[in-house]
Write a protein that holds these residues in place. Structure first.
Motif, PDB file in Angstrom:
ATOM      1  N   LEU A 105     -21.858   4.389   3.355  1.00 58.69           N
ATOM      2  CA  LEU A 105     -21.438   4.068   1.980  1.00 58.69           C
ATOM      3  C   LEU A 105     -20.547   5.159   1.402  1.00 58.69           C
ATOM      4  N   TRP A 106     -20.930   6.420   1.575  1.00 55.30           N
ATOM      5  CA  TRP A 106     -20.110   7.506   1.041  1.00 55.30           C
ATOM      6  C   TRP A 106     -18.770   7.602   1.768  1.00 55.30           C
ATOM      7  N   SER A 107     -18.754   7.338   3.061  1.00 55.52           N
ATOM      8  CA  SER A 107     -17.487   7.364   3.800  1.00 55.52           C
ATOM      9  C   SER A 107     -16.558   6.251   3.342  1.00 55.52           C
ATOM     10  N   VAL A 108     -17.119   5.058   3.109  1.00 58.66           N
ATOM     11  CA  VAL A 108     -16.304   3.938   2.621  1.00 58.66           C
ATOM     12  C   VAL A 108     -15.741   4.249   1.243  1.00 58.66           C
ATOM     13  N   LEU A 109     -16.582   4.807   0.367  1.00 55.12           N
ATOM     14  CA  LEU A 109     -16.105   5.156  -0.968  1.00 55.12           C
ATOM     15  C   LEU A 109     -15.019   6.233  -0.903  1.00 55.12           C
ATOM     16  N   ALA A 110     -15.194   7.236  -0.040  1.00 60.28           N
ATOM     17  CA  ALA A 110     -14.168   8.275   0.108  1.00 60.28           C
ATOM     18  C   ALA A 110     -12.863   7.690   0.628  1.00 60.28           C
ATOM     19  N   THR A 111     -12.942   6.735   1.548  1.00 65.97           N
ATOM     20  CA  THR A 111     -11.719   6.101   2.055  1.00 65.97           C
ATOM     21  C   THR A 111     -10.978   5.367   0.958  1.00 65.97           C
ATOM     22  N   GLY A 112     -11.710   4.607   0.126  1.00 67.32           N
ATOM     23  CA  GLY A 112     -11.058   3.902  -0.964  1.00 67.32           C
ATOM     24  C   GLY A 112     -10.418   4.844  -1.965  1.00 67.32           C
ATOM     25  N   LEU A 113     -11.112   5.936  -2.339  1.00 63.69           N
ATOM     26  CA  LEU A 113     -10.548   6.882  -3.308  1.00 63.69           C
ATOM     27  C   LEU A 113      -9.333   7.602  -2.748  1.00 63.69           C
ATOM     28  N   LEU A 114      -9.412   8.027  -1.492  1.00 57.23           N
ATOM     29  CA  LEU A 114      -8.253   8.697  -0.895  1.00 57.23           C
ATOM     30  C   LEU A 114      -7.065   7.750  -0.744  1.00 57.23           C
ATOM     31  N   SER A 115      -7.329   6.495  -0.446  1.00 54.59           N
ATOM     32  CA  SER A 115      -6.234   5.522  -0.368  1.00 54.59           C
ATOM     33  C   SER A 115      -5.543   5.370  -1.709  1.00 54.59           C
ATOM     34  N   ALA A 116      -6.329   5.308  -2.782  1.00 54.96           N
ATOM     35  CA  ALA A 116      -5.730   5.146  -4.109  1.00 54.96           C
ATOM     36  C   ALA A 116      -4.972   6.386  -4.549  1.00 54.96           C
ATOM     37  N   LEU A 117      -5.457   7.577  -4.189  1.00 52.31           N
ATOM     38  CA  LEU A 117      -4.841   8.815  -4.651  1.00 52.31           C
ATOM     39  C   LEU A 117      -3.673   9.274  -3.800  1.00 52.31           C
ATOM     40  N   LEU A 118      -3.700   9.001  -2.484  1.00 48.83           N
ATOM     41  CA  LEU A 118      -2.736   9.617  -1.575  1.00 48.83           C
ATOM     42  C   LEU A 118      -1.681   8.669  -1.029  1.00 48.83           C
ATOM     43  N   LEU A 119      -2.005   7.389  -0.862  1.00 48.83           N
ATOM     44  CA  LEU A 119      -1.086   6.492  -0.168  1.00 48.83           C
ATOM     45  C   LEU A 119      -0.018   5.892  -1.063  1.00 48.83           C
ATOM     46  N   GLY A 120      -0.076   6.132  -2.349  1.00 47.36           N
ATOM     47  CA  GLY A 120       0.909   5.519  -3.241  1.00 47.36           C
ATOM     48  C   GLY A 120       2.257   6.195  -3.252  1.00 47.36           C
ATOM     49  N   ASP A 121       2.390   7.372  -2.651  1.00 50.57           N
ATOM     50  CA  ASP A 121       3.644   8.130  -2.692  1.00 50.57           C
ATOM     51  C   ASP A 121       4.419   8.111  -1.392  1.00 50.57           C
ATOM     52  N   GLY A 122       3.940   7.423  -0.378  1.00 49.35           N
ATOM     53  CA  GLY A 122       4.617   7.394   0.908  1.00 49.35           C
ATOM     54  C   GLY A 122       3.646   7.741   2.028  1.00 49.35           C
ATOM     55  N   LEU A 123       4.202   7.873   3.228  1.00 47.12           N
ATOM     56  CA  LEU A 123       3.397   8.164   4.406  1.00 47.12           C
ATOM     57  C   LEU A 123       3.721   9.549   4.932  1.00 47.12           C
ATOM     58  N   GLY A 124       2.698  10.200   5.392  1.00 50.65           N
ATOM     59  CA  GLY A 124       2.802  11.541   5.939  1.00 50.65           C
ATOM     60  C   GLY A 124       1.444  11.945   6.481  1.00 50.65           C
ATOM     61  N   LEU A 533      17.481  14.943  -0.460  1.00 48.96           N
ATOM     62  CA  LEU A 533      16.435  15.932  -0.218  1.00 48.96           C
ATOM     63  C   LEU A 533      16.444  17.087  -1.204  1.00 48.96           C
ATOM     64  N   THR A 534      17.445  17.158  -2.071  1.00 51.16           N
ATOM     65  CA  THR A 534      17.520  18.281  -3.002  1.00 51.16           C
ATOM     66  C   THR A 534      16.367  18.241  -3.991  1.00 51.16           C
ATOM     67  N   SER A 535      16.105  17.071  -4.553  1.00 50.99           N
ATOM     68  CA  SER A 535      15.008  16.938  -5.523  1.00 50.99           C
ATOM     69  C   SER A 535      13.952  16.016  -4.931  1.00 50.99           C
ATOM     70  N   PRO A 536      13.013  16.553  -4.166  1.00 45.45           N
ATOM     71  CA  PRO A 536      12.020  15.698  -3.521  1.00 45.45           C
ATOM     72  C   PRO A 536      11.065  15.090  -4.549  1.00 45.45           C
ATOM     73  N   ASP A 537      10.820  13.795  -4.387  1.00 45.01           N
ATOM     74  CA  ASP A 537       9.875  13.088  -5.251  1.00 45.01           C
ATOM     75  C   ASP A 537       8.487  13.001  -4.628  1.00 45.01           C
ATOM     76  N   ALA A 538       8.411  13.034  -3.307  1.00 41.40           N
ATOM     77  CA  ALA A 538       7.127  12.865  -2.626  1.00 41.40           C
ATOM     78  C   ALA A 538       6.368  14.187  -2.604  1.00 41.40           C
ATOM     79  N   PRO A 539       5.065  14.174  -2.820  1.00 41.10           N
ATOM     80  CA  PRO A 539       4.268  15.407  -2.712  1.00 41.10           C
ATOM     81  C   PRO A 539       4.093  15.823  -1.261  1.00 41.10           C
ATOM     82  N   TRP A 540       3.402  16.931  -1.077  1.00 36.59           N
ATOM     83  CA  TRP A 540       3.281  17.508   0.261  1.00 36.59           C
ATOM     84  C   TRP A 540       2.563  16.581   1.224  1.00 36.59           C
ATOM     85  N   TYR A 541       1.570  15.838   0.745  1.00 43.17           N
ATOM     86  CA  TYR A 541       0.793  14.995   1.642  1.00 43.17           C
ATOM     87  C   TYR A 541       1.536  13.715   2.037  1.00 43.17           C
TER      88      TYR A 541
END
Length: 597
Positions: A105-124, A533-541
């Motif tokens: 349950l905690w792993s599933v919840l962590a996956t959903g939260l990380l998907s919402a926080l990290l995947l909206g800006d691109g892939l890396g 690439l001069t003004s990057p919009d994507a964060p480090w992740y």
């Protein structure tokens, strides 16, 4: 002495004598209808001596109709159907999984939260960060169900994680897409553990049937644990709320006290705005559903190996082998001619056909690629109908199909040689390197088929999947965009021809190679990259290593502004393309000019 009983009167509609006592069950002179009205218990004790008298007005006795002659009762459309036979997935799926555990349950919840926080800006690197808790949730679910980690499961899982690392390395979208799709297929195989051809083909898509079951399984587990641990849930909520408040208060104070810490905190913290909330909610739902489906599949996998394909009806030796022997002779004749061309008759063939070297190479590659694919189909169909009853039949199958595989390998080599000639004439492009990689992988599959004929075909399905995953991983690691740019730069140094407009459309992986071009070609090729690439919009992740390296190169050696010179380069390329469409000579090298393929 007891008083004698009164004599019974005649049977009539009236009652007996006035002073006669009434028996418990009624007198015989009472009508039968009144006896029936007093109830079945009383009427059952009526005894009538002599022949029975039918009630007045009753008709003749109607004979009973046998049951098999009676019409069936009308169907009830509202009646519930009886138990239906289980579907294919129910029959193939293992026993029902146990209640979902807290680790899952905690792993599933962590996956959903990380998907919402990290995947909206691109892939890396974020894709790998999201996959790790999902894999942990599947591991916890499999362990609670009593499943053990097997060698092939570890191979599929590690291969999938390695493929998910490609978005962190490469900026090009097309090898990244292949890597993500292949990683999902390998992850599904790790969850289901298939080994046969139907199992491998269907097991790679096995997460989709588990989505609905995973949601129901997770919801039942949450309800059961919420009923048993309401006090602990309130404790966890209070603890989390206090921790979040402390982080916000002291993080804000430290960020306002030190600009460097503020920059570090801003780069590490995901940027979430109200405007992209629906997109974040959708990503959270996708991460939650995907991780639940993976955990449910790990706890109750679908045994796709239970689907068996029966072999076709065996044909006679002549009916089966004669067409393949004729095909082998045709392959041998074609390859003999190719050998003559390669040994010195190349110019003569070009003279007789009237083709240029690039036209000869382009004309043959696609045909040879299709010939390789059709040969694999012929081998599959031949194995289905081949005779297999006696040792002589099996030896004939191995001999005929082995010769066909060896000849097809020579066809693969000929196709790759033609592609090499074509690249020498026009340079390397994304399409050319892709189809050459596919042709090379088909050659590997043919080698695996030959090995299966010698050592047995039990491992062939898994070996083919491993070869495909290794090909996708290697294709991404060699950086195809960087390889395309490097080959075109080397070609420019030899014959001074380069297509700047095409090279400008590559990804940031090509910047290190394009940086080696002389001016003004270098600045013309890199001006678009520098602007993006001069003004990057994507964060480090959400930033790949290829994009970071390109940004560092352009910061150290920025592209110069050459005005209309770069526009002239683009116009020359467009003019060469127009010359090719009009049938005119382009650069005078061999009459081919610019080739869009």
């Amino acid at each position: 002495m007891p008083e004698p009983a009164a004599a019974a009167g005649p049977v009539s509609g009236g009652g007996g004598s006035a002073g006669a006592p009434r028996p418990e069950g009624g007198s015989v002179s009472e009508p039968l209808s009144q006896a029936a009205e007093r109830g079945s218990a009383t009427a059952g004790r009526v005894r009538v001596s002599g022949p029975s008298v039918p009630p007045q007005g009753a008709g003749p006795e109607v004979p009973k109709v046998p049951a098999y002659l009676r019409p069936p009762p009308p169907a009830d459309v509202w009646q519930r159907r009886g138990p239906q036979p289980p579907g294919v997935l129910v029959r193939l799926r293992a026993a029902s999984p146990p209640v979902i555990g807290p680790g899952t349950l905690w792993s599933v919840l962590a996956t959903g939260l990380l998907s919402a926080l990290l995947l909206g800006d691109g892939l890396g690197p974020n894709l790998l960060m999201v996959a790790v808790p999902a894999a942990l949730g599947a591991f916890f679910a499999a362990r609670s169900a009593g499943r053990r980690l097997r060698p092939w499961t570890a191979v599929w899982a590690l291969g999938g994680l390695a493929l998910l690392a490609l978005p962190a390395l490469r900026d090009a979208g097309w090898p990244v897409f292949l890597a993500v799709a292949s990683a999902l297929a390998l992850g599904s195989l790790a969850l289901h553990g298939s080994r046969s051809w139907p199992g491998v083909l269907l097991g790679s898509l096995g997460l989709f049937p588990s989505v609905a079951g995973g949601v129901r399984w997770g919801w039942r587990g949450v309800r059961a644990r919420a009923d048993d641990s309401r006090g602990r849930v309130r404790t966890v909520v209070r603890t989390t709320a206090v921790a979040v408040v402390l982080l916000l208060v002291f993080g804000t104070l430290f960020a306002s006290a030190d600009a460097a810490f503020a920059d570090l905190l801003g780069s590490l913290t995901p940027e979430v705005s109200i405007g992209d909330s629906p997109w974040r909610v959708l990503l959270f739902a996708l991460g939650l559903l995907g991780s639940l489906a993976a955990a449910y599949s790990a706890a109750a996998p679908v045994r796709w190996d239970g689907i068996t394909v029966r072999p076709g009806k065996a044909r006679s030796r002549a009916e089966w082998a004669l067409p393949l022997i004729v095909l082998n002779l045709l392959f041998a004749a074609f390859l003999t001619l190719q050998l003559v061309v390669l040994l010195g008759g190349y110019d003569k063939v070009l003279e007789e056909t009237g083709l240029t070297p690039s036209e000869y190479a382009r004309q043959g590659f696609w045909q040879l690629l299709w010939a390789t694919l059709l040969t694999l189909l012929v081998i599959a169909l031949a194995l289905r109908w081949a005779p297999r009853g006696e040792p002589g039949d099996r030896a004939l199958v191995r001999g005929v199909l082995g010769v066909l595989c060896v000849l097809t390998l020579v066809v693969v080599a000929s196709a790759l040689r033609r592609m090499d000639l074509y690249v020498d004439s026009f340079g390397l492009t994304r399409l050319r390197i892709s189809v050459a990689a596919v042709e090379l992988w088909l050659g590997v599959v043919l080698v695996l088929i030959l090995a299966a004929g010698v050592f047995g075909a039990r491992m062939l399905p898994r070996a083919v999947v491993v070869s495909a995953a290794a090909a996708v991983l290697g294709f991404g690691l060699i950086s195809p965009d960087g390889l395309v740019a490097e080959q075109n730069v080397q070609r420019y140094r030899s014959d001074r021809t380069v297509d700047i407009e095409y090279l400008k459309g590559l990804s940031a992986d090509a910047v290190p190679a394009l940086n080696e071009l002389p001016e003004p070609l270098r600045s013309c090729a890199l001006e678009d990259f520098q602007r993006d690439l001069t003004s990057p919009d994507a964060p480090w992740y959400a930033t790949s290593w290829g994009e970071s390296r390109a940004r560092d190169i352009l910061e150290q050696h920025p592209a110069e502004n050459h005005g209309t010179t770069c526009h002239d380069f683009g116009r020359d390329a467009d003019q060469r393309e127009a010359d090719e469409r009009d049938g005119r000579e382009g650069d005078g090298r061999d009459g081919d000019g610019f080739d869009p393929y």
